[in-house]
Scaffold this active site. Structure first.
Site, PDB file in Angstrom:
ATOM      1  N   GLU A 192     -18.965  -5.509  10.895  1.00 16.27           N
ATOM      2  CA  GLU A 192     -19.938  -4.764  11.704  1.00 16.27           C
ATOM      3  C   GLU A 192     -21.013  -5.680  12.280  1.00 16.27           C
ATOM      4  O   GLU A 192     -21.422  -5.495  13.436  1.00 16.27           O
ATOM      5  CB  GLU A 192     -20.591  -3.671  10.859  1.00 16.27           C
ATOM      6  CG  GLU A 192     -19.675  -2.479  10.548  1.00 16.27           C
ATOM      7  CD  GLU A 192     -18.758  -2.716   9.376  1.00 16.27           C
ATOM      8  OE1 GLU A 192     -18.850  -3.798   8.745  1.00 16.27           O
ATOM      9  OE2 GLU A 192     -17.933  -1.835   9.065  1.00 16.27           O
ATOM     10  N   ARG A 236     -24.640  -1.921   8.089  1.00 16.06           N
ATOM     11  CA  ARG A 236     -24.201  -3.291   7.797  1.00 16.06           C
ATOM     12  C   ARG A 236     -24.575  -4.228   8.956  1.00 16.06           C
ATOM     13  O   ARG A 236     -24.731  -5.429   8.779  1.00 16.06           O
ATOM     14  CB  ARG A 236     -22.693  -3.274   7.535  1.00 16.06           C
ATOM     15  CG  ARG A 236     -21.994  -4.520   7.082  1.00 16.06           C
ATOM     16  CD  ARG A 236     -22.344  -5.104   5.747  1.00 16.06           C
ATOM     17  NE  ARG A 236     -22.007  -4.450   4.529  1.00 16.06           N
ATOM     18  CZ  ARG A 236     -20.856  -4.565   3.864  1.00 16.06           C
ATOM     19  NH1 ARG A 236     -19.884  -5.259   4.388  1.00 16.06           N
ATOM     20  NH2 ARG A 236     -20.667  -3.972   2.693  1.00 16.06           N
ATOM     21  N   LYS A 296       0.863  -1.177   0.000  1.00 18.98           N
ATOM     22  CA  LYS A 296       0.000   0.000   0.000  1.00 18.98           C
ATOM     23  C   LYS A 296       0.913   1.245   0.000  1.00 18.98           C
ATOM     24  O   LYS A 296       1.868   1.311   0.754  1.00 18.98           O
ATOM     25  CB  LYS A 296      -0.877  -0.008   1.263  1.00 18.98           C
ATOM     26  CG  LYS A 296      -2.056   0.914   1.197  1.00 18.98           C
ATOM     27  CD  LYS A 296      -3.065   0.575   2.303  1.00 18.98           C
ATOM     28  CE  LYS A 296      -4.300   1.449   2.199  1.00 18.98           C
ATOM     29  NZ  LYS A 296      -5.341   1.044   3.188  1.00 18.98           N
TER      30      LYS A 296
HETATM   31  C1  LIG Z   1     -18.546  -2.033   5.546  1.00 19.79           C
HETATM   32  C2  LIG Z   1     -17.343  -1.124   5.611  1.00 19.79           C
HETATM   33  N1  LIG Z   1     -16.711  -0.960   6.795  1.00 19.79           N
HETATM   34  C3  LIG Z   1     -15.627  -0.153   6.879  1.00 19.79           C
HETATM   35  C4  LIG Z   1     -15.179   0.521   5.773  1.00 19.79           C
HETATM   36  C5  LIG Z   1     -14.015   1.485   5.872  1.00 19.79           C
HETATM   37  N2  LIG Z   1     -12.865   1.029   5.078  1.00 19.79           N
HETATM   38  C6  LIG Z   1     -12.602   1.513   3.885  1.00 19.79           C
HETATM   39  S1  LIG Z   1     -11.258   0.859   3.202  1.00 19.79           S
HETATM   40  C7  LIG Z   1     -10.994  -0.123   4.561  1.00 19.79           C
HETATM   41  C8  LIG Z   1      -9.829  -1.039   4.635  1.00 19.79           C
HETATM   42  C9  LIG Z   1      -9.812  -1.948   3.445  1.00 19.79           C
HETATM   43  O1  LIG Z   1      -8.667  -2.768   3.525  1.00 19.79           O
HETATM   44  P1  LIG Z   1      -8.278  -3.610   2.258  1.00 19.79           P
HETATM   45  O2  LIG Z   1      -9.480  -4.286   1.731  1.00 19.79           O
HETATM   46  O3  LIG Z   1      -7.152  -4.455   2.653  1.00 19.79           O
HETATM   47  O4  LIG Z   1      -7.867  -2.527   1.169  1.00 19.79           O
HETATM   48  P2  LIG Z   1      -6.505  -1.672   1.098  1.00 19.79           P
HETATM   49  O5  LIG Z   1      -6.878  -0.306   1.596  1.00 19.79           O
HETATM   50  O6  LIG Z   1      -5.489  -2.355   1.909  1.00 19.79           O
HETATM   51  O7  LIG Z   1      -6.147  -1.641  -0.361  1.00 19.79           O
HETATM   52  C10 LIG Z   1     -11.975   0.099   5.502  1.00 19.79           C
HETATM   53  C11 LIG Z   1     -12.038  -0.577   6.823  1.00 19.79           C
HETATM   54  C12 LIG Z   1     -15.880   0.330   4.562  1.00 19.79           C
HETATM   55  N3  LIG Z   1     -15.506   0.972   3.419  1.00 19.79           N
HETATM   56  N4  LIG Z   1     -16.935  -0.497   4.502  1.00 19.79           N
END
Ligand SMILES: Cc1ncc(C[n+]2csc(CCOP(=O)(O)OP(=O)(O)O)c2C)c(N)n1
Ligand SMILES: CC(=O)[C@@H](O)[C@H](O)COP(=O)(O)O
Ligand SMILES: [Mg+2]
Length: 642
Positions: free
Chosen positions: A375, A403, A289
């Protein structure tokens, strides 16, 4: 001899088809230029930089190998979609990203045929991809056609139950479906959970280096038609621990892990999968990342969310703050309370920093739980913590709490368990747009029997509401507050425990009473100033509670004024609806009271600044003033008197 300067290639890529004629070496160059363009654009717009930098090579490789938009690439969360947008005909608008009337910060169907499915909430991509795959096989038709369905899902998103629901179904159906697990060992914060450790073991044990050698070596040995690596993939599959992974037990072929920044691995593997995959297959890709931009790589969050910044130094342009953020007020008060009561604990769903639980986690790690992007689990986990005698604060953004709503009803409300819901990002949130708006929590929480629902009008009120929630053991209680800074009011030394169901008077006036729920109170006060110049002094009250309503105060306001206006940062069905229900049931409307309820409009409002979004919602001071004049039948400038 120094390398001949490359002819820039990105300028020649108006859409993915333009990638098809390029050599693998040129595709690598496109990726380098795409990374630079992404950094440059986000330095001007701010936004989700790190995730996109981590998938630059993957984005180029996917669009080079597959035939988008016929083949559907579905980005999970899609905060990593900026390189994708640049390659799919939106480079000219990429600097309008997340701005009013600009590009969305997430994929959006109406924006482009290359965005087959909208996202922003996590872990939906495999379900969506499977839907497209089944539609394809059932003969569904869409203008762009239906080819491969490819879900690109992060390791964080993979921690959500919904991802496994989809894999379970996909493995059962056995349809050709491609899932690319983009594993960068990061969520927003470092990943949590057993799955994260499992994935790390996968590449610790896998002959990753050998695999790399095979990838690099074998590709050049293959006969021309297989140059793309068809045979190699078979060798790789043979060479790998087949049947040994979680994904294979769910009916997927597993391929990987491969280096997601190495085009010499990505291209042959994707070409081979395209040529040979028959059923569901998961390709495990390792990325970083923030890759390729040092300030992002160095940042704790790997550049997950950035303000605008200086490209050279990486220094972000953060506006000075005039007041503490609501989030920090919540986090600080929670720690104060947790110091005095060892039953207080906290639950977040992968948003420890966003919900202000960083200090709680630092001070009381054994009482702070990051459950991952889960969630549903988080709410029921909190319910059982309460059943076990703890005082759990379930801290979630309004939009993400959606959610876990069935769990709120089924596991918390019906059992009347004293879970405290700290609902952050209530109301319109700005650059994240409609997918992140906290528009519905008043409606979906206040309709539950036994639920107490509060909204803070300012940061001092929030401090009181945290303490009130901590003290409330009779059942579930929720308090909501917006994204961003407080109103700049004086903060009390000590929090006070509010009387449940009691509002507060702000100013006494005549003819019209405005009953505010939440932070629109600031705009109501501004409207009142302007109205006083017209000889109108409205009564203003802060409801504090949408449930239980302050019945006595509301009936008094109704009795003592010609008109009553309610206002809330929520959709219809919330506070104003509950007030209307009370007035109707008490027969107040029979006496001719004029009533208006100012709520968010029945539309999804696209990203802009919060103030601009509330303008669209007609809920800023001028529109509140106009509403008062309208309900009193006073013509406004230019309008004929009725
Ligand atoms: C249901 C939900 N909960 C929390 C979030 C907040 N959120 C956005 S991106 C993320 C992390 C995603 O991690 P990953 O899938 O590994 O993607 P990366 O950013 O590492 O590319 C979170 C928790 C969300 N978008 N949707
Ligand atoms: C992509 C995503 O869902 C999160 O990063 C979200 O954008 C965070 O919102 P805040 O910026 O309000 O914390
Ligand atoms: Mg990740």
């Amino acid at each position: 001899m120094s390398e001949r300067p490359h002819t820039p290639l990105l300028d020649q890529i108006a859409r993915p088809a333009d990638l098809k004629g390029l050599s693998d070496r040129q595709l690598t160059q496109v990726a380098d230029e795409l990374r630079q363009e992404t950094v440059s654009a986000v330095s001007e717009t701010g936004g989700h930089l790190g995730a996109g930098l981590g998938v630059v090579e993957l984005t180029v490789a996917l669009h080079a190998v597959f035939d988008t938009p016929r083949d559907k690439v579905i980005w999970d969360v899609s905060h990593q979609c900026y390189p994708h947008k640049i390659l799919t005909g939106r480079r000219d608008r990429i600097r309008t990203l997340r701005k009013k009337d600009g590009l969305s910060g997430f994929t959006k169907r109406v924006e482009s045929p290359y965005d087959p499915f909208g996202a922003a909430h996590s872990s939906t991509s495999i379900s969506a991809a499977l839907g497209f795959a089944v539609a394809r096989d059932l003969g569904g038709n869409v203008p762009e056609g239906l080819g491969d369905a490819i879900a690109v899902i992060g390791d964080g998103a993979m921690s959500a139950g919904m991802a496994f629901e989809a894999m379970n179904n996909a493995g059962h159906l056995g349809k050709r479906l491609i899932v690319i697990l983009n594993d960068n060992e990061m969520s927003i914060a470092p990943p949590v959970g057993a799955l994260s450790s499992y994935l790390s073991r996968l590449y610790a044990e896998e002959p990753f280096q050998e695999l790399k050698a095979v990838a690099k070596g074998a590709a050049s040995l293959l006969p021309e038609p297989f140059r793309e690596g068809a045979k190699r993939a078979k060798d790789m599959l043979k060479g790998m621990a087949v049947g040994g992974t979680l994904f294979e037990s769910l009916g997927f072929s597993y391929l990987g892990p491969i280096d997601g920044h190495d085009m010499d691995q990505l291209l042959p593997v994707l070409r081979t999968v395209k040529a040979r995959a028959s059923g569901p297959i998961l390709i495990h890709v390792l990325t970083k990342k923030g890759k390729g931009y040092a300030p992002a790589e160095r940042a704790d969050d790997k550049g997950h969310a950035t303000a605008t910044f200086d490209v050279i130094t990486g220094k972000q342009n953060k506006p000075p703050s005039n007041a503490p953020s609501y989030t920090s007020v919540f986090g600080d008060e929670l720690v104060n309370l947790a110091a005095k009561d060892d039953k207080i604990c906290a639950v977040t769903a992968a948003m420890p920093d966003g919900t202000g639980l960083g200090l709680m986690a630092e001070r009381y790690p054994s009482r702070t739980f990051d459950v991952g992007i889960a969630e549903q689990h988080g709410v029921t986990f909190a319910a059982a913590l309460a059943a076990g005698g703890m005082k759990p604060f379930c801290a979630m953004y309004s939009t993400f709490l959606q959610r876990g709503y069935d769990q709120v009803v089924h596991d918390v409300a019906i059992q009347r368990l004293p879970v405290r819901f700290a609902i952050d990002r209530a109301g319109l949130v700005g650059a994240d747009g409609a997918t992140h708006a906290g528009s519905f929590d008043i409606a979906y929480m206040a309709n539950l029997p036994g639920m107490v629902v509060m909204a803070a009008a300012d940061e001092a009120e929030l401090k009181h509401m945290v303490a009130t929630a901590a003290a409330h053991d009779d059942g579930p209680i929720a308090f909501r507050y917006p994204r961003g800074e407080g109103e700049g009011v004086d903060m009390p030394e000590e929090a006070e425990v509010l009387e449940i169901g009691k509002g507060r008077m702000i100013q006494k006036g005549a003819r019209v009473a405005i009953l505010s729920f939440g932070t629109r109170l600031g705009e109501v006060k501004k409207a009142a100033e302007s109205l006083s110049a017209k000889g109108i002094t409205p009564t203003i009250a802060d409801a504090r509670f949408a449930k239980p309503l302050d019945r006595e105060m509301i009936l008094q306001l109704a009795e003592g004024h010609e008109a009553l206006i309610t206002i809330e940062e929520g959709a219809v069905g919330g506070f104003g609806s509950h007030v209307a229900q009370l007035l109707a049931e008490e027969g107040v409307f029979d006496t001719g009271l004029k009533f208006r309820s100012m709520v968010l409009p029945d539309t999804f409002i696209d990203q802009a600044s919060p103030a601009d979004m509330y303008d669209v919602a007609a809920m800023n001071a001028p529109q509140i003033e106009a509403k008062v004049l309208e309900v009193l039948g006073i013509a406004t400038i230019g309008e004929k008197r009725a």
